[in-house]
Design a protein around this motif. Sequence first.
Motif, PDB file in Angstrom:
ATOM      1  N   TYR A   1      47.817  55.076  33.114  1.00 17.55           N
ATOM      2  CA  TYR A   1      48.701  56.607  32.696  1.00 17.55           C
ATOM      3  C   TYR A   1      49.849  56.641  32.986  1.00 17.55           C
ATOM      4  O   TYR A   1      50.544  57.353  31.848  1.00 17.55           O
ATOM      5  N   VAL A   2      50.321  56.269  33.575  1.00 17.05           N
ATOM      6  CA  VAL A   2      51.977  56.177  33.720  1.00 17.05           C
ATOM      7  C   VAL A   2      52.371  55.803  33.084  1.00 17.05           C
ATOM      8  O   VAL A   2      54.004  55.774  32.478  1.00 17.05           O
ATOM      9  N   ASP A   3      52.166  54.554  32.397  1.00 17.80           N
ATOM     10  CA  ASP A   3      53.040  53.570  31.886  1.00 17.80           C
ATOM     11  C   ASP A   3      52.816  53.831  30.188  1.00 17.80           C
ATOM     12  O   ASP A   3      53.208  53.066  29.981  1.00 17.80           O
ATOM     13  N   LEU A   4      52.001  54.847  29.993  1.00 20.92           N
ATOM     14  CA  LEU A   4      51.620  54.501  28.421  1.00 20.92           C
ATOM     15  C   LEU A   4      53.563  55.079  28.147  1.00 20.92           C
ATOM     16  O   LEU A   4      54.085  55.887  28.656  1.00 20.92           O
ATOM     17  N   ILE A   5      53.225  54.933  26.414  1.00 22.36           N
ATOM     18  CA  ILE A   5      54.449  55.406  25.495  1.00 22.36           C
ATOM     19  C   ILE A   5      53.861  55.606  24.700  1.00 22.36           C
ATOM     20  O   ILE A   5      53.302  55.508  24.175  1.00 22.36           O
ATOM     21  N   MET A   6      54.844  56.560  24.052  1.00 22.44           N
ATOM     22  CA  MET A   6      54.676  57.844  22.865  1.00 22.44           C
ATOM     23  C   MET A   6      55.230  56.535  21.846  1.00 22.44           C
ATOM     24  O   MET A   6      56.197  55.451  21.324  1.00 22.44           O
ATOM     25  N   TRP A   7      54.043  56.113  20.822  1.00 24.81           N
ATOM     26  CA  TRP A   7      53.876  55.329  19.709  1.00 24.81           C
ATOM     27  C   TRP A   7      54.648  56.216  18.547  1.00 24.81           C
ATOM     28  O   TRP A   7      55.265  55.435  17.880  1.00 24.81           O
ATOM     29  N   LYS A   8      53.642  57.138  18.104  1.00 24.87           N
ATOM     30  CA  LYS A   8      54.245  57.844  16.953  1.00 24.87           C
ATOM     31  C   LYS A   8      53.294  59.024  17.203  1.00 24.87           C
ATOM     32  O   LYS A   8      52.536  59.708  18.046  1.00 24.87           O
ATOM     33  N   VAL A   9      54.074  60.304  16.481  1.00 22.89           N
ATOM     34  CA  VAL A   9      54.161  61.660  16.877  1.00 22.89           C
ATOM     35  C   VAL A   9      53.887  62.397  15.004  1.00 22.89           C
ATOM     36  O   VAL A   9      54.530  61.499  14.821  1.00 22.89           O
ATOM     37  N   GLN A  10      53.418  62.917  15.101  1.00 16.87           N
ATOM     38  CA  GLN A  10      52.712  63.913  14.054  1.00 16.87           C
ATOM     39  C   GLN A  10      53.158  65.235  13.986  1.00 16.87           C
ATOM     40  O   GLN A  10      52.616  65.791  15.185  1.00 16.87           O
ATOM     41  N   PHE A  11      53.602  66.251  13.060  1.00 14.23           N
ATOM     42  CA  PHE A  11      53.492  67.637  13.036  1.00 14.23           C
ATOM     43  C   PHE A  11      52.363  67.822  12.775  1.00 14.23           C
ATOM     44  O   PHE A  11      51.318  67.231  11.637  1.00 14.23           O
ATOM     45  N   LEU A  12      50.858  68.204  13.420  1.00 12.75           N
ATOM     46  CA  LEU A  12      49.480  68.662  12.512  1.00 12.75           C
ATOM     47  C   LEU A  12      50.395  70.441  11.892  1.00 12.75           C
ATOM     48  O   LEU A  12      49.250  70.544  11.309  1.00 12.75           O
ATOM     49  N   ASP A  13      50.602  71.838  13.021  1.00 18.63           N
ATOM     50  CA  ASP A  13      51.302  72.298  12.188  1.00 18.63           C
ATOM     51  C   ASP A  13      52.313  72.747  12.894  1.00 18.63           C
ATOM     52  O   ASP A  13      52.847  72.056  13.590  1.00 18.63           O
ATOM     53  N   ARG A  14      53.067  74.009  12.425  1.00 14.05           N
ATOM     54  CA  ARG A  14      54.215  74.907  13.281  1.00 14.05           C
ATOM     55  C   ARG A  14      54.556  74.417  14.638  1.00 14.05           C
ATOM     56  O   ARG A  14      55.575  74.208  15.313  1.00 14.05           O
ATOM     57  N   HIS A  15      53.353  74.725  15.367  1.00 19.28           N
ATOM     58  CA  HIS A  15      53.204  74.326  16.938  1.00 19.28           C
ATOM     59  C   HIS A  15      52.598  73.291  17.548  1.00 19.28           C
ATOM     60  O   HIS A  15      53.201  73.416  18.289  1.00 19.28           O
ATOM     61  N   HIS A  16      52.156  72.992  17.109  1.00 12.92           N
ATOM     62  CA  HIS A  16      51.455  71.266  17.703  1.00 12.92           C
ATOM     63  C   HIS A  16      51.452  70.079  17.322  1.00 12.92           C
ATOM     64  O   HIS A  16      52.001  69.690  15.680  1.00 12.92           O
ATOM     65  N   LEU A  17      52.160  69.000  17.970  1.00 14.52           N
ATOM     66  CA  LEU A  17      52.112  67.858  17.511  1.00 14.52           C
ATOM     67  C   LEU A  17      50.649  66.817  18.168  1.00 14.52           C
ATOM     68  O   LEU A  17      49.977  67.232  18.625  1.00 14.52           O
ATOM     69  N   LEU A  18      51.078  66.230  17.272  1.00 15.85           N
ATOM     70  CA  LEU A  18      49.452  64.384  17.542  1.00 15.85           C
ATOM     71  C   LEU A  18      50.795  63.438  18.092  1.00 15.85           C
ATOM     72  O   LEU A  18      50.840  62.976  16.723  1.00 15.85           O
ATOM     73  N   ILE A  19      50.578  63.410  19.245  1.00 16.13           N
ATOM     74  CA  ILE A  19      51.422  62.327  19.882  1.00 16.13           C
ATOM     75  C   ILE A  19      49.894  61.180  20.456  1.00 16.13           C
ATOM     76  O   ILE A  19      48.765  61.121  20.883  1.00 16.13           O
ATOM     77  N   LYS A  20      50.359  59.913  19.702  1.00 15.42           N
ATOM     78  CA  LYS A  20      49.295  58.090  19.778  1.00 15.42           C
ATOM     79  C   LYS A  20      50.361  57.719  21.314  1.00 15.42           C
ATOM     80  O   LYS A  20      51.974  57.755  20.745  1.00 15.42           O
ATOM     81  N   PHE A  21      49.381  57.526  22.056  1.00 11.13           N
ATOM     82  CA  PHE A  21      49.877  57.219  23.672  1.00 11.13           C
ATOM     83  C   PHE A  21      49.903  55.809  23.223  1.00 11.13           C
ATOM     84  O   PHE A  21      48.270  54.998  22.821  1.00 11.13           O
ATOM     85  N   GLY A  22      50.152  54.545  24.127  1.00 11.78           N
ATOM     86  CA  GLY A  22      49.799  53.158  24.242  1.00 11.78           C
ATOM     87  C   GLY A  22      50.587  52.287  25.003  1.00 11.78           C
ATOM     88  O   GLY A  22      51.880  53.219  25.910  1.00 11.78           O
TER      89      GLY A  22
END
Length: 279
Positions: free
Chosen positions: A60-81
């Motif tokens: 979990y510590v070594d996870l990095i962000m692969w991609k990020v997307q806005f779901l709405d004005r308050h929330h982000l969908l973040i893909k870790f890997g």
Amino acid sequence: MMNYLLTPMIWQVTEGRYFLSGIKQRLLSFIFRKTWDEAADPTLRVQHLKMKFYCYFQDYVDLIMWKVQFLDRHHLLIKFGSVDGGVSRGTDQHAAFFAVYNMETTEIVAFYQNSADELYSLFELFSDHFHAPSRNSLHGNFITSHSNNVHALDQLLTLKNKANCYSQFVKKMMTSLPFTCQSQSPSPYFDLSLFRYDDKLISSTDRHRHATEHPIKFISRRQPNILKFKIKPGSEAGAQDVRPKRISSFLFHPYLPFALSIQQTFMQPTVVNIHFWRR
């Protein structure tokens, strides 16, 4: 008790090497609390923490962000890997995780592995919620998906039923998340309620595909077996093109009968064709 268990592990990882970022701290805390709440019995709780949290803590510590997307004005969908998965083409072969992050409260509100059945169910039932269309473009609200079109849903369920391994099918579907902005065309010619076409050759998703010399046919949905129009992405000269590894992509106007097809071949000039409706 919770802080006592979590703090020594973070200190051991970060001491002498690096500090965990704020969002990584939030992520670890969310996973810890989620695992903590799975069992009420203290003995089982400790076992769950050992098997599901501490055993994979460094991962979990070594996870990095692969991609990020806005779901709405308050929330982000973040893909870790993992780092290896981030530079690999076959990302569906690597473990990945999705987190929903609230930017206002700076909290992680959901966390899933890319093989989670709950995440796939959300994707199947509420696919449109993973798109964030521009407020300035009304055309983006009419993108066909399996959440708003019964024919698209039938295609998805057919793939689901044919899959030999359900978990691998889910991972493959999750590779499309988070959606890239403007990656899907709102053109009515991709509306599966109006037309049938071979989605292996062309679809509303903007991506490269293996080129074909055969015309791509659009069949009327309301008048079965009636050919409405066809697009020939190959050479207009009529000669058979035998060049290897030719790929093509398409760019459709949001609503006008106008499209571009782009063919690319290794060590050859790019070919662009213009397609328009001619009565």
